[in-house]
Motif scaffolding. Structure first.
Motif, mmCIF file in Angstrom:
data_model
loop_
_atom_site.group_PDB
_atom_site.id
_atom_site.type_symbol
_atom_site.label_atom_id
_atom_site.label_comp_id
_atom_site.label_asym_id
_atom_site.label_seq_id
_atom_site.Cartn_x
_atom_site.Cartn_y
_atom_site.Cartn_z
ATOM 1 N N GLU A 121 0.843 -1.203 0.000
ATOM 2 C CA GLU A 121 0.000 0.000 0.000
ATOM 3 C C GLU A 121 0.880 1.255 0.000
ATOM 4 O O GLU A 121 0.606 2.225 -0.704
ATOM 5 C CB GLU A 121 -0.911 -0.028 1.238
ATOM 6 N N GLU A 122 1.946 1.201 0.780
ATOM 7 C CA GLU A 122 2.865 2.338 0.880
ATOM 8 C C GLU A 122 3.581 2.597 -0.455
ATOM 9 O O GLU A 122 3.722 3.748 -0.874
ATOM 10 C CB GLU A 122 3.897 2.062 1.986
ATOM 11 N N GLU A 123 4.025 1.522 -1.123
ATOM 12 C CA GLU A 123 4.696 1.677 -2.416
ATOM 13 C C GLU A 123 3.747 2.290 -3.442
ATOM 14 O O GLU A 123 4.133 3.179 -4.218
ATOM 15 C CB GLU A 123 5.201 0.316 -2.924
ATOM 16 N N ILE A 124 2.494 1.828 -3.433
ATOM 17 C CA ILE A 124 1.495 2.374 -4.361
ATOM 18 C C ILE A 124 1.254 3.843 -4.051
ATOM 19 O O ILE A 124 1.214 4.676 -4.965
ATOM 20 C CB ILE A 124 0.184 1.553 -4.318
ATOM 21 N N GLU A 125 1.134 4.159 -2.791
ATOM 22 C CA GLU A 125 0.920 5.554 -2.370
ATOM 23 C C GLU A 125 2.085 6.433 -2.832
ATOM 24 O O GLU A 125 1.880 7.534 -3.347
ATOM 25 C CB GLU A 125 0.762 5.599 -0.841
ATOM 26 N N ASP A 126 3.323 5.928 -2.668
ATOM 27 C CA ASP A 126 4.508 6.666 -3.111
ATOM 28 C C ASP A 126 4.489 6.876 -4.622
ATOM 29 O O ASP A 126 4.821 7.962 -5.111
ATOM 30 C CB ASP A 126 5.799 5.933 -2.717
ATOM 31 N N MET A 127 4.099 5.829 -5.358
ATOM 32 C CA MET A 127 4.018 5.928 -6.817
ATOM 33 C C MET A 127 2.996 6.983 -7.228
ATOM 34 O O MET A 127 3.245 7.766 -8.152
ATOM 35 C CB MET A 127 3.661 4.573 -7.440
ATOM 36 N N ILE A 128 1.871 6.998 -6.561
ATOM 37 C CA ILE A 128 0.814 7.975 -6.868
ATOM 38 C C ILE A 128 1.322 9.394 -6.601
ATOM 39 O O ILE A 128 1.159 10.286 -7.427
ATOM 40 C CB ILE A 128 -0.463 7.698 -6.034
ATOM 41 N N ILE A 129 1.980 9.588 -5.452
ATOM 42 C CA ILE A 129 2.500 10.909 -5.097
ATOM 43 C C ILE A 129 3.534 11.369 -6.137
ATOM 44 O O ILE A 129 3.519 12.518 -6.578
ATOM 45 C CB ILE A 129 3.104 10.905 -3.668
ATOM 46 N N GLU A 130 4.417 10.439 -6.533
ATOM 47 C CA GLU A 130 5.431 10.770 -7.543
ATOM 48 C C GLU A 130 4.794 11.062 -8.892
ATOM 49 O O GLU A 130 5.288 11.891 -9.656
ATOM 50 C CB GLU A 130 6.425 9.612 -7.702
ATOM 51 N N THR A 131 3.704 10.352 -9.211
ATOM 52 C CA THR A 131 3.061 10.488 -10.513
ATOM 53 C C THR A 131 2.208 11.740 -10.603
ATOM 54 O O THR A 131 2.280 12.475 -11.581
ATOM 55 C CB THR A 131 2.195 9.234 -10.810
ATOM 56 N N ASP A 132 1.385 11.975 -9.594
ATOM 57 C CA ASP A 132 0.513 13.153 -9.578
ATOM 58 C C ASP A 132 1.330 14.347 -9.099
ATOM 59 O O ASP A 132 1.136 14.868 -8.004
ATOM 60 C CB ASP A 132 -0.701 12.899 -8.676
ATOM 61 N N THR A 133 2.235 14.794 -9.949
ATOM 62 C CA THR A 133 3.215 15.809 -9.561
ATOM 63 C C THR A 133 2.597 17.145 -9.173
ATOM 64 O O THR A 133 3.162 17.879 -8.380
ATOM 65 C CB THR A 133 4.244 16.048 -10.685
ATOM 66 N N ASP A 134 1.425 17.453 -9.715
ATOM 67 C CA ASP A 134 0.804 18.728 -9.376
ATOM 68 C C ASP A 134 -0.233 18.603 -8.256
ATOM 69 O O ASP A 134 -0.882 19.578 -7.889
ATOM 70 C CB ASP A 134 0.187 19.386 -10.607
ATOM 71 N N GLY A 135 -0.381 17.368 -7.715
ATOM 72 C CA GLY A 135 -1.291 17.149 -6.597
ATOM 73 C C GLY A 135 -2.755 17.388 -6.925
ATOM 74 O O GLY A 135 -3.557 17.670 -6.039
ATOM 75 N N SER A 136 -3.119 17.233 -8.190
ATOM 76 C CA SER A 136 -4.484 17.539 -8.637
ATOM 77 C C SER A 136 -5.500 16.440 -8.328
ATOM 78 O O SER A 136 -6.692 16.666 -8.450
ATOM 79 C CB SER A 136 -4.471 17.782 -10.152
ATOM 80 N N GLY A 137 -5.010 15.253 -7.944
ATOM 81 C CA GLY A 137 -5.931 14.130 -7.708
ATOM 82 C C GLY A 137 -6.249 13.395 -9.003
ATOM 83 O O GLY A 137 -7.002 12.425 -9.013
ATOM 84 N N THR A 138 -5.656 13.882 -10.078
ATOM 85 C CA THR A 138 -5.799 13.218 -11.373
ATOM 86 C C THR A 138 -4.420 13.118 -12.008
ATOM 87 O O THR A 138 -3.487 13.824 -11.628
ATOM 88 C CB THR A 138 -6.731 14.012 -12.322
ATOM 89 N N VAL A 139 -4.327 12.236 -12.996
ATOM 90 C CA VAL A 139 -3.068 12.029 -13.701
ATOM 91 C C VAL A 139 -3.319 12.290 -15.176
ATOM 92 O O VAL A 139 -4.199 11.669 -15.775
ATOM 93 C CB VAL A 139 -2.568 10.576 -13.478
#
Length: 151
Positions: A121-139
């Motif tokens: 869960e933590e790795e997925i969360e980290d991936m999401i944070i790294e991916t959603d660089t602008d913090g918009s909740g979307t990619v």
């Protein structure tokens, strides 16, 4: 991404004919500075920086020329990249439920969990944070591409 990528004989023949057209001296070599024009005549677009890198790589001895075998490798790599890009765009399109040009982070999280790569869960969360660089909740597509192509 497809692992069974093959370039058709016709595409190789077209590339070889183009190579021969640019082989002004008929000695089986083409000037590396002609690479851009060769790709353009094959209806392929390559970014200038990448073209320079590929030319340097193909011209190991820094002669300013490349042989057919080296061009063939670059040509195949370019077609594979284009195919991978098409597949990635199609995957993004499928995941972009509202056809808004973005994927909801919750959907992306579910997809990552479904892949079965034994991610915590933590790795997925980290991936999401790294991916959603602008913090918009979307990619968006570029963020998605970076996620899917990062090693």
């Amino acid at each position: 991404m497809s692992t069974d990528f093959k370039v058709s004989e016709k595409r190789f023949n077209d590339a070889h004919q183009t190579f021969n057209l640019f082989d002004k001296k008929g000695n089986g070599e083409v000037a590396t500075k002609e690479l851009g024009a060769m790709f353009k005549s094959l209806a392929l677009s390559v970014d200038g920086e990448k073209m320079k890198d590929w030319a340097d790589e193909a011209d190991e001895d820094a002669t300013g020329y490349i042989k057919w075998e080296n061009f063939k490798e670059i040509f195949e790599r370019k077609l594979k990249e284009d195919e991978d890009e098409r597949e990635l765009r199609e995957a993004f399109r499928v995941l972009d439920k509202g056809n808004k040009g973005v994927i909801d982070v919750a959907d992306l999280k579910w997809i990552l969990q479904s892949l079965g790569d034994d991610l915590t869960e933590e790795e997925i969360e980290d991936m999401i944070i790294e991916t959603d660089t602008d913090g918009s909740g979307t990619v968006d597509y570029e963020e998605f591409k970076n996620l899917m192509t990062s090693e």
